[in-house]
Design an enzyme around this catalytic site. Structure first.
Site, short mmCIF file in Angstrom:
data_model
loop_
_atom_site.label_atom_id
_atom_site.label_comp_id
_atom_site.label_asym_id
_atom_site.label_seq_id
_atom_site.Cartn_x
_atom_site.Cartn_y
_atom_site.Cartn_z
N SER A 1 108.76 31.92 104.01
CA SER A 1 108.85 30.61 104.65
C SER A 1 107.71 29.72 104.20
CB SER A 1 108.76 30.83 106.16
OG SER A 1 108.55 29.61 106.83
N ALA A 2 107.97 28.43 104.21
CA ALA A 2 106.92 27.44 103.93
C ALA A 2 105.82 27.52 104.98
CB ALA A 2 107.52 26.04 103.92
N ASN B 1 113.02 23.69 105.09
CA ASN B 1 113.71 23.56 106.38
C ASN B 1 115.23 23.60 106.20
OD1 ASN B 1 110.93 22.42 106.69
ND2 ASN B 1 111.59 22.22 108.79
N TYR C 1 104.31 34.53 114.05
CA TYR C 1 105.49 34.55 113.18
C TYR C 1 105.06 34.34 111.72
CZ TYR C 1 109.37 32.74 110.46
OH TYR C 1 110.26 32.53 109.44
N LYS D 1 105.15 36.89 108.23
CA LYS D 1 105.69 36.58 106.90
C LYS D 1 104.62 36.79 105.84
CE LYS D 1 109.85 35.62 107.90
NZ LYS D 1 110.94 36.44 107.40
N ARG E 1 103.69 18.41 119.00
CA ARG E 1 103.88 19.82 119.34
C ARG E 1 102.72 20.61 118.72
NH1 ARG E 1 109.49 22.44 117.28
NH2 ARG E 1 108.48 22.05 115.27
N ASN F 1 121.36 43.84 113.76
CA ASN F 1 121.38 44.42 115.12
C ASN F 1 121.98 43.44 116.13
OD1 ASN F 1 119.38 42.55 115.43
ND2 ASN F 1 117.76 44.00 116.01
N ASP G 1 119.81 48.40 113.44
CA ASP G 1 118.48 47.80 113.48
C ASP G 1 117.71 48.34 112.27
OD1 ASP G 1 115.58 47.51 114.20
OD2 ASP G 1 116.46 46.69 116.03
N ASN H 1 120.22 38.18 117.31
CA ASN H 1 120.25 36.71 117.33
C ASN H 1 121.48 36.17 116.61
OD1 ASN H 1 119.01 34.24 118.12
ND2 ASN H 1 118.33 33.92 116.01
P1 NAD Z 1 118.73 34.13 112.13
O1 NAD Z 1 118.05 34.52 113.39
O2 NAD Z 1 119.98 33.33 112.23
O3 NAD Z 1 119.05 35.43 111.24
C1 NAD Z 1 118.26 36.59 111.29
C2 NAD Z 1 119.19 37.75 111.58
O4 NAD Z 1 118.43 38.97 111.58
C3 NAD Z 1 119.87 37.66 112.94
O5 NAD Z 1 121.27 37.82 112.78
C4 NAD Z 1 119.28 38.81 113.75
O6 NAD Z 1 120.21 39.36 114.65
C5 NAD Z 1 118.89 39.77 112.64
N1 NAD Z 1 117.81 40.70 112.98
C6 NAD Z 1 116.60 40.39 113.51
N2 NAD Z 1 115.86 41.49 113.65
C7 NAD Z 1 116.61 42.53 113.18
C8 NAD Z 1 116.40 43.92 113.08
N3 NAD Z 1 115.27 44.50 113.49
N4 NAD Z 1 117.38 44.68 112.55
C9 NAD Z 1 118.54 44.14 112.15
N5 NAD Z 1 118.80 42.81 112.22
C10 NAD Z 1 117.84 42.03 112.75
O7 NAD Z 1 117.65 33.37 111.23
P2 NAD Z 1 117.81 32.59 109.87
O8 NAD Z 1 117.43 31.19 110.12
O9 NAD Z 1 119.10 32.88 109.23
O10 NAD Z 1 116.62 33.24 109.05
C11 NAD Z 1 116.80 34.32 108.16
C12 NAD Z 1 115.46 34.71 107.58
O11 NAD Z 1 114.88 33.57 106.93
C13 NAD Z 1 114.44 35.16 108.62
O12 NAD Z 1 113.68 36.21 108.07
C14 NAD Z 1 113.58 33.94 108.82
O13 NAD Z 1 112.27 34.27 109.23
C15 NAD Z 1 113.60 33.33 107.44
N6 NAD Z 1 113.35 31.88 107.44
C16 NAD Z 1 114.12 31.05 108.22
C17 NAD Z 1 113.87 29.68 108.23
C18 NAD Z 1 114.64 28.74 109.11
O14 NAD Z 1 114.14 27.67 109.42
N7 NAD Z 1 115.85 29.08 109.54
C19 NAD Z 1 112.85 29.16 107.42
C20 NAD Z 1 112.11 30.02 106.63
C21 NAD Z 1 112.37 31.38 106.65
C1 WQD Z 2 110.80 19.57 112.12
C2 WQD Z 2 110.18 18.27 112.58
C3 WQD Z 2 108.87 18.48 114.57
C4 WQD Z 2 112.22 19.47 117.22
C5 WQD Z 2 109.87 25.48 111.72
C6 WQD Z 2 108.99 26.70 111.68
C7 WQD Z 2 108.87 27.20 110.27
C8 WQD Z 2 110.25 27.38 109.61
C9 WQD Z 2 111.12 26.19 109.79
C10 WQD Z 2 110.95 29.65 109.78
C11 WQD Z 2 108.74 18.41 113.05
C12 WQD Z 2 110.06 17.59 114.83
C13 WQD Z 2 111.46 19.15 116.12
C14 WQD Z 2 112.35 18.54 118.28
C15 WQD Z 2 110.97 17.01 117.03
N1 WQD Z 2 110.96 28.47 110.21
N2 WQD Z 2 110.83 17.93 116.03
N3 WQD Z 2 111.71 17.32 118.14
O1 WQD Z 2 108.31 22.81 112.50
O2 WQD Z 2 108.90 22.21 110.11
O3 WQD Z 2 109.30 24.48 110.90
O4 WQD Z 2 111.15 25.83 111.17
O5 WQD Z 2 110.26 30.10 108.91
O6 WQD Z 2 108.16 28.38 110.33
O7 WQD Z 2 107.71 26.37 112.18
O8 WQD Z 2 110.74 22.64 111.74
O9 WQD Z 2 112.80 21.81 112.76
O10 WQD Z 2 111.00 22.74 114.26
O11 WQD Z 2 110.63 20.56 113.11
O12 WQD Z 2 110.41 15.91 116.96
O13 WQD Z 2 112.99 18.79 119.29
O14 WQD Z 2 110.91 17.80 113.72
O15 WQD Z 2 107.74 18.01 115.25
O16 WQD Z 2 108.05 17.25 112.68
P1 WQD Z 2 109.21 22.96 111.35
P2 WQD Z 2 111.38 21.99 113.03
#
Ligand code: NAD
Ligand code: WQD
Length: 338
Positions: free
Chosen positions: A127-128, A181, A151, A155, A294, A35, A61, A38
């Site tokens: 996600s972790a 990460n 969030y 998950k 944080r 959609n 969406d 982001n």
């Molecule tokens: P991202 O925001 O870059 O990608 C997510 C995409 O989904 C975006 O392009 C957004 O526009 C789209 N989207 C959101 N809601 C939608 C909807 N209702 N319909 C259609 N599209 C929609 O994020 P990412 O980092 O690429 O993450 C991808 C997936 O992996 C997510 O589910 C996220 O929760 C998960 N994840 C990400 C991380 C991370 O740190 N990046 C870690 C663990 C899990």
């Molecule tokens: C990493 C480390 C911060 C920013 C998050 C989500 C998790 C997953 C991955 C989706 C930590 C430190 C960060 C800054 C800092 N996402 N930090 N200054 O917290 O492990 O995980 O992203 O599923 O759900 O919670 O990743 O990159 O935010 O932080 O010192 O400006 O960097 O405290 O130790 P995190 P992060």
């Protein structure tokens, strides 16, 4: 044999874009939906530029049942990789309903239609974060799960839904991938992570400091029980992560049953180590301002990678220097993002 047809939700997002590159290079037909809440539509052009292959993209969406139905009717889809979701932890605390609606209700709509159209292979982006505060590291898939914010709860709720669905109908084959990460970018420098506002995550923040968009990095806590006092995480190159999805698809194609697997490197890296690596690679100084912890952060989290290796024959290949170098190339080529 006909090329596999893969539906990718959230296709223009960070991790999905890199996975689409791998899928296309593998010879899959990719149907992307997003959609664009982001992400930028430019991602599609860039993926096509890298691979010289085209994606069928639909701006949809996942909660829009009518639009989604049209896509499912139009293609003979073999498997779905479900990335679409919102991921900003802080925003989820202030707007929890937005997260439950998008991440949970969106997934329910998708699953209901997949069931209706007989599509039974799914890879889900978990996600972790579902490990909450891990009692021990490296954290294995059997470790207790919990959520510390909406969030993470979204998950966990989807993971639990998927388990119930598999229990009710074992013709489903579902891979739940728990990413640690993700950082870095494709080495073409054409696609990468492009946060819309102030980055929440460490690596994009460091990159924006290095390029001069922000004056310094705030170090969230220097008094953790870690080697240098800063938080320790398992950073994984996004291309390794992308390859992990192909390995998961291969496993789903070859075997019955469902599984949950960590995708990480198995190595912990502190914030200060990540900063030092980025400085080495970029040749830039990253000023650091030490601030309070944080809320909700854990001290240390890194993956046990045995199951990924045994089940998928997959392991991460790229080291921290490569993660920083590729992230930096993407940032330099696209200082303001897409
Ligand atoms: P991202 O925001 O870059 O990608 C997510 C995409 O989904 C975006 O392009 C957004 O526009 C789209 N989207 C959101 N809601 C939608 C909807 N209702 N319909 C259609 N599209 C929609 O994020 P990412 O980092 O690429 O993450 C991808 C997936 O992996 C997510 O589910 C996220 O929760 C998960 N994840 C990400 C991380 C991370 O740190 N990046 C870690 C663990 C899990
Ligand atoms: C990493 C480390 C911060 C920013 C998050 C989500 C998790 C997953 C991955 C989706 C930590 C430190 C960060 C800054 C800092 N996402 N930090 N200054 O917290 O492990 O995980 O992203 O599923 O759900 O919670 O990743 O990159 O935010 O932080 O010192 O400006 O960097 O405290 O130790 P995190 P992060």
């Amino acid at each position: 044999m006909a090329e596999p047809v893969i539906l990718v939700t959230g296709a223009t997002g960070y991790i999905a874009a890199h996975t689409c590159v791998c899928l296309l290079e593998r010879g899959c037909k990719v149907i992307g939906i997003d959609n664009l809440s982001n992400s930028s539509p430019r991602v599609i052009e860039r993926i096509q530029q890298i691979t010289r292959r085209s994606i069928d993209f639909h701006r949809i969406d996942i909660r829009n049942q009518t639009a989604l139905t049209a896509v499912l009717k139009h293609y003979r889809i073999d498997a779905v990789i479900h990335f679409a979701g919102l991921k900003a932890v802080g925003e989820s605390v202030s707007e929890p309903l937005k997260y439950f609606d998008n991440n949970v209700c969106g997934t329910v709509t998708l699953l209901r239609l997949l069931q209706q159209y007989g599509i039974r292979k799914l890879v889900f982006s978990s996600s972790a974060t579902v490990y909450g505060e891990p009692a021990a590291v490296p954290v294995g898939e059997a470790a207790p799960t919990s959520a510390t914010n909406p969030y993470g709860r979204s998950k966990l709720m989807v993971e639990q839904m998927l388990q119930d669905i598999v229990r009710a109908d074992n013709s489903w084959r579902i891979a739940t991938l728990r990413y640690f990460n993700p950082v870095g970018a494709h080495d073409s420098g054409l696609i990468g992570e492009d946060p819309r506002d102030i980055p929440n995550n460490l690596m994009p923040y460091i990159a924006q400091v290095a390029i001069g968009r922000r004056p310094y990095l705030q170090l969230f806590g220097d008094d953790y029980p870690t080697e240098d006092g800063s938080g320790v995480r398992d950073y994984i190159h996004v291309m390794d992560l992308a390859r992990g999805h192909l390995a998961a698809l291969d496993r789903l194609s070859a075997h019955d049953g469902s599984f949950t697997v960590n995708l990480g490197t198995g190595r912990g890296v502190s914030v200060l180590q990540a900063v030092a690596a980025f400085e080495r690679v970029s040749g830039k100084v990253i000023p650091v301002q030490r601030t309070a912890r944080r809320a909700g952060d854990v001290a240390t989290c890194y993956a046990s990678v045995h199951r990924a290796s045994e089940l998928l024959g997959w392991h991460a290949e790229h080291d921290l220097e490569k993660m920083c170098a590729d992230h930096w190339r993407w940032q330099c080529n696209n200082p303001e993002g897409y």
